[in-house]
Design an enzyme around this catalytic site. Structure first.
Site, PDB file in Angstrom:
ATOM      1  N   HIS A 199       2.702   3.238  -9.149  1.00  0.00           N
ATOM      2  CA  HIS A 199       2.624   1.658  -9.412  1.00  0.00           C
ATOM      3  C   HIS A 199       3.899   1.168 -10.136  1.00  0.00           C
ATOM      4  O   HIS A 199       4.220   0.077  -9.832  1.00  0.00           O
ATOM      5  CB  HIS A 199       1.501   1.475 -10.047  1.00  0.00           C
ATOM      6  CG  HIS A 199       0.141   1.793  -9.639  1.00  0.00           C
ATOM      7  ND1 HIS A 199      -0.279   1.666  -8.076  1.00  0.00           N
ATOM      8  CD2 HIS A 199      -1.073   2.403  -9.767  1.00  0.00           C
ATOM      9  CE1 HIS A 199      -1.217   1.876  -7.848  1.00  0.00           C
ATOM     10  NE2 HIS A 199      -1.862   2.373  -8.889  1.00  0.00           N
TER      11      HIS A 199
ATOM     12  N   SER B  19      -7.792  -5.818   4.962  1.00  0.00           N
ATOM     13  CA  SER B  19      -8.475  -5.272   3.686  1.00  0.00           C
ATOM     14  C   SER B  19      -8.726  -6.481   2.716  1.00  0.00           C
ATOM     15  O   SER B  19      -8.543  -6.778   1.712  1.00  0.00           O
ATOM     16  CB  SER B  19      -7.590  -4.536   2.822  1.00  0.00           C
ATOM     17  OG  SER B  19      -7.104  -3.071   3.560  1.00  0.00           O
TER      18      SER B  19
ATOM     19  N   GLU C 261       1.724 -13.486  12.029  1.00  0.00           N
ATOM     20  CA  GLU C 261       2.257 -12.401  13.030  1.00  0.00           C
ATOM     21  C   GLU C 261       2.193 -11.021  11.841  1.00  0.00           C
ATOM     22  O   GLU C 261       2.420 -11.204  10.702  1.00  0.00           O
ATOM     23  CB  GLU C 261       3.816 -12.314  12.948  1.00  0.00           C
ATOM     24  CG  GLU C 261       4.213 -13.402  13.915  1.00  0.00           C
ATOM     25  CD  GLU C 261       3.472 -13.373  15.347  1.00  0.00           C
ATOM     26  OE1 GLU C 261       3.356 -12.268  15.986  1.00  0.00           O
ATOM     27  OE2 GLU C 261       3.463 -14.599  15.981  1.00  0.00           O
TER      28      GLU C 261
ATOM     29  N   ASN D 142     -10.425  -2.934  -5.834  1.00  0.00           N
ATOM     30  CA  ASN D 142      -9.668  -2.076  -6.672  1.00  0.00           C
ATOM     31  C   ASN D 142     -10.134  -1.860  -7.877  1.00  0.00           C
ATOM     32  O   ASN D 142      -9.829  -1.031  -9.130  1.00  0.00           O
ATOM     33  CB  ASN D 142      -8.276  -2.550  -6.710  1.00  0.00           C
ATOM     34  CG  ASN D 142      -7.449  -2.166  -5.263  1.00  0.00           C
ATOM     35  OD1 ASN D 142      -6.616  -2.985  -5.144  1.00  0.00           O
ATOM     36  ND2 ASN D 142      -7.982  -1.372  -4.568  1.00  0.00           N
TER      37      ASN D 142
ATOM     38  N   ASN E 186       1.420   3.351  -2.901  1.00  0.00           N
ATOM     39  CA  ASN E 186       1.953   3.606  -4.352  1.00  0.00           C
ATOM     40  C   ASN E 186       1.463   5.280  -4.728  1.00  0.00           C
ATOM     41  O   ASN E 186       2.286   6.017  -5.174  1.00  0.00           O
ATOM     42  CB  ASN E 186       1.820   2.791  -5.260  1.00  0.00           C
ATOM     43  CG  ASN E 186       2.338   1.368  -5.163  1.00  0.00           C
ATOM     44  OD1 ASN E 186       3.155   1.011  -4.643  1.00  0.00           O
ATOM     45  ND2 ASN E 186       1.855   0.555  -5.898  1.00  0.00           N
TER      46      ASN E 186
ATOM     47  N   ASP F 165       0.911  -1.142  -0.109  1.00  0.00           N
ATOM     48  CA  ASP F 165      -0.127   0.053   0.115  1.00  0.00           C
ATOM     49  C   ASP F 165       0.771   1.017  -0.046  1.00  0.00           C
ATOM     50  O   ASP F 165       1.921   1.159   0.627  1.00  0.00           O
ATOM     51  CB  ASP F 165      -0.885   0.017   1.297  1.00  0.00           C
ATOM     52  CG  ASP F 165      -2.038   1.006   1.108  1.00  0.00           C
ATOM     53  OD1 ASP F 165      -2.213   1.498   0.087  1.00  0.00           O
ATOM     54  OD2 ASP F 165      -2.693   1.325   2.091  1.00  0.00           O
TER      55      ASP F 165
HETATM   56  C1  FPP Z   1      -2.189   0.079  -3.306  1.00  0.00           C
HETATM   57  O1  FPP Z   1      -1.630   1.264  -3.225  1.00  0.00           O
HETATM   58  C2  FPP Z   1      -1.373  -0.707  -4.366  1.00  0.00           C
HETATM   59  C3  FPP Z   1      -2.219  -1.065  -5.560  1.00  0.00           C
HETATM   60  C4  FPP Z   1      -3.624  -0.888  -5.693  1.00  0.00           C
HETATM   61  C5  FPP Z   1      -1.430  -1.643  -6.578  1.00  0.00           C
HETATM   62  C6  FPP Z   1      -0.300  -2.305  -6.109  1.00  0.00           C
HETATM   63  C7  FPP Z   1       0.671  -2.736  -7.307  1.00  0.00           C
HETATM   64  C8  FPP Z   1       1.933  -2.923  -7.236  1.00  0.00           C
HETATM   65  C9  FPP Z   1       2.838  -2.557  -6.122  1.00  0.00           C
HETATM   66  C10 FPP Z   1       2.699  -2.981  -8.812  1.00  0.00           C
HETATM   67  C11 FPP Z   1       2.059  -3.833  -9.797  1.00  0.00           C
HETATM   68  C12 FPP Z   1       2.129  -5.154  -9.633  1.00  0.00           C
HETATM   69  C13 FPP Z   1       1.386  -6.114 -10.649  1.00  0.00           C
HETATM   70  C14 FPP Z   1       1.562  -7.436 -10.507  1.00  0.00           C
HETATM   71  C15 FPP Z   1       0.320  -5.174 -11.535  1.00  0.00           C
HETATM   72  P1  FPP Z   1      -2.379   2.641  -3.804  1.00  0.00           P
HETATM   73  O2  FPP Z   1      -2.033   3.158  -4.891  1.00  0.00           O
HETATM   74  O3  FPP Z   1      -3.744   2.386  -3.246  1.00  0.00           O
HETATM   75  O4  FPP Z   1      -1.801   3.756  -2.746  1.00  0.00           O
HETATM   76  P2  FPP Z   1      -2.469   4.865  -1.831  1.00  0.00           P
HETATM   77  O5  FPP Z   1      -3.161   4.176  -0.651  1.00  0.00           O
HETATM   78  O6  FPP Z   1      -1.500   5.784  -1.322  1.00  0.00           O
HETATM   79  O7  FPP Z   1      -3.304   5.588  -2.842  1.00  0.00           O
END
Ligand code: FPP
Length: 242
Positions: free
Chosen positions: A38, A190, A201, A69, A23, A21
Site C-alpha cells: 500500500h 467493483s 473506455e 474494504n 498492492n 488493484d
Molecule cells: C487494492 O489492492 C488496493 C487497495 C484496497 C488500497 C489502494 C490504496 C492505495 C493505492 C494507496 C493508499 C492511498 C490512500 C489515499 C490511502 P489490494 O491490496 O486488494 O491488492 P490484492 O488484490 O493484490 O490483494
C-alpha cells in the site's frame, strides 16, 4: 520534442479514473507485508497523478478504499490510515499546487476522527481552484452514492433528469470519466463510478498497481486516443472520429 506519442492535439481524456488493484499481491511476491504494497501504491498514485496532469488531463479519480474494504483486517486498515496520517497532506499539497482541487468522495464518517480532520484540512486548502480536480474515493461504493443522491432528491421532492441526478453525485459538476484504468489483472468495476462510467473506455492492465509506470499510463492514454467513441451513434452520423 515530445518524448512520447501524446503530442499536442492528440485526443486526451479529460477525466481518468484508476482502480489501483494489486498492492497486496505485489508485496506478497516480495515476501513483504501488504502494508508495504500500500505504501508503494500510494507513492505510485501520486506519481501517476503528477504525470497525468503534466500530460494535460484535468480530472483524476482514484479508488483508494471501498466500503467493502472496510471489512479487511484491522491491521491492514490501520496501515492505510497511517499512510494518510503520515503522508496524505504533504503529497496532496504537492500535486494540488498545480491548481488542482481535491475532493474526497465516499462516506468518510466511517473513518477515524483524526483521519477525517486531515482530509477536511487538505480539501479546504484547495477550495480556490477550479477546472482541475482530484477525487480520492475512500469508504466509497457506487451503489451507496447513487442511493444517497436519490434520497437527497426525494427529500427535496425533486423530479429528476439525468443532468440533475448527476449533479447530486459526489462527482457533481465534473465531466464523467472518459477512461477507467484497472490494474491487477481483474476485469470488473467493483462498485466504482457505475453511473459515471456509462460511456467510459475501460482499460485493464495485468500489472500490479505498484509497478504501473508513467509509461504504462501513457500507453493507456494512447490506447484511448485510438478508440472511436460513438455514444450510441453510427460511424456515418459521426462523420469523423470524436
Ligand atoms: C487494492 O489492492 C488496493 C487497495 C484496497 C488500497 C489502494 C490504496 C492505495 C493505492 C494507496 C493508499 C492511498 C490512500 C489515499 C490511502 P489490494 O491490496 O486488494 O491488492 P490484492 O488484490 O493484490 O490483494
Amino acid at each position: 520534442m515530445p518524448r512520447h506519442k501524446i503530442t499536442e492535439g492528440a485526443k486526451l481524456p479529460k477525466h481518468v479514473a484508476l482502480i489501483m488493484d494489486g498492492n497486496g499481491r505485489w508485496a506478497k511476491k516480495r515476501l513483504m507485508p501488504r502494508s508495504f504494497g500500500h505504501k508503494k501504491g500510494m507513492e505510485r498514485m501520486i506519481g501517476l497523478m503528477e504525470h497525468a496532469f503534466d500530460l494535460g488531463v484535468d480530472y483524476i479519480t482514484v479508488y483508494a478504499l471501498s466500503t467493502e474494504n472496510l471489512k479487511r483486517p484491522k491491521e491492514e486498515l490501520g496501515g492505510l490510515f497511517d499512510l494518510i496520517r503520515n503522508h496524505f497532506a504533504e503529497y496532496m499539497e504537492r500535486v494540488c499546487a498545480r491548481g488542482v482541487r481535491l475532493r474526497v468522495i465516499g462516506d468518510t464518517s466511517l473513518l477515524p476522527d483524526d483521519v477525517q480532520e486531515i482530509l477536511t484540512t487538505s480539501q479546504a486548502k484547495t477550495e480556490k481552484y477550479v477546472g482541475k480536480g482530484i477525487n480520492v474515493a475512500l469508504c466509497y461504493g457506487s451503489r451507496a452514492e447513487i442511493v444517497r443522491a436519490a434520497n437527497i432528491a426525494v427529500e427535496r421532492g425533486e423530479k429528476l433528469t439525468e443532468e440533475s441526478f448527476s449533479a447530486l453525485l459526489y462527482t457533481g459538476g465534473q465531466p464523467d470519466p472518459d477512461l477507467i484504468i484497472r490494474t491487477g489483472k481483474e476485469v470488473r468495476l467493483s462498485n466504482f463510478l457505475l453511473w459515471q462510467a456509462a460511456y467510459a473506455e475501460l482499460y485493464f492492465s495485468d500489472k500490479m498497481f505498484p509497478e504501473f509506470s508513467d509509461r504504462d499510463l501513457e500507453k493507456a492514454i494512447e490506447w484511448y486516443g485510438e478508440r472511436v467513441r460513438r455514444f450510441g451513434k453510427t460511424d456515418e452520423q459521426l462523420g469523423e472520429r470524436l
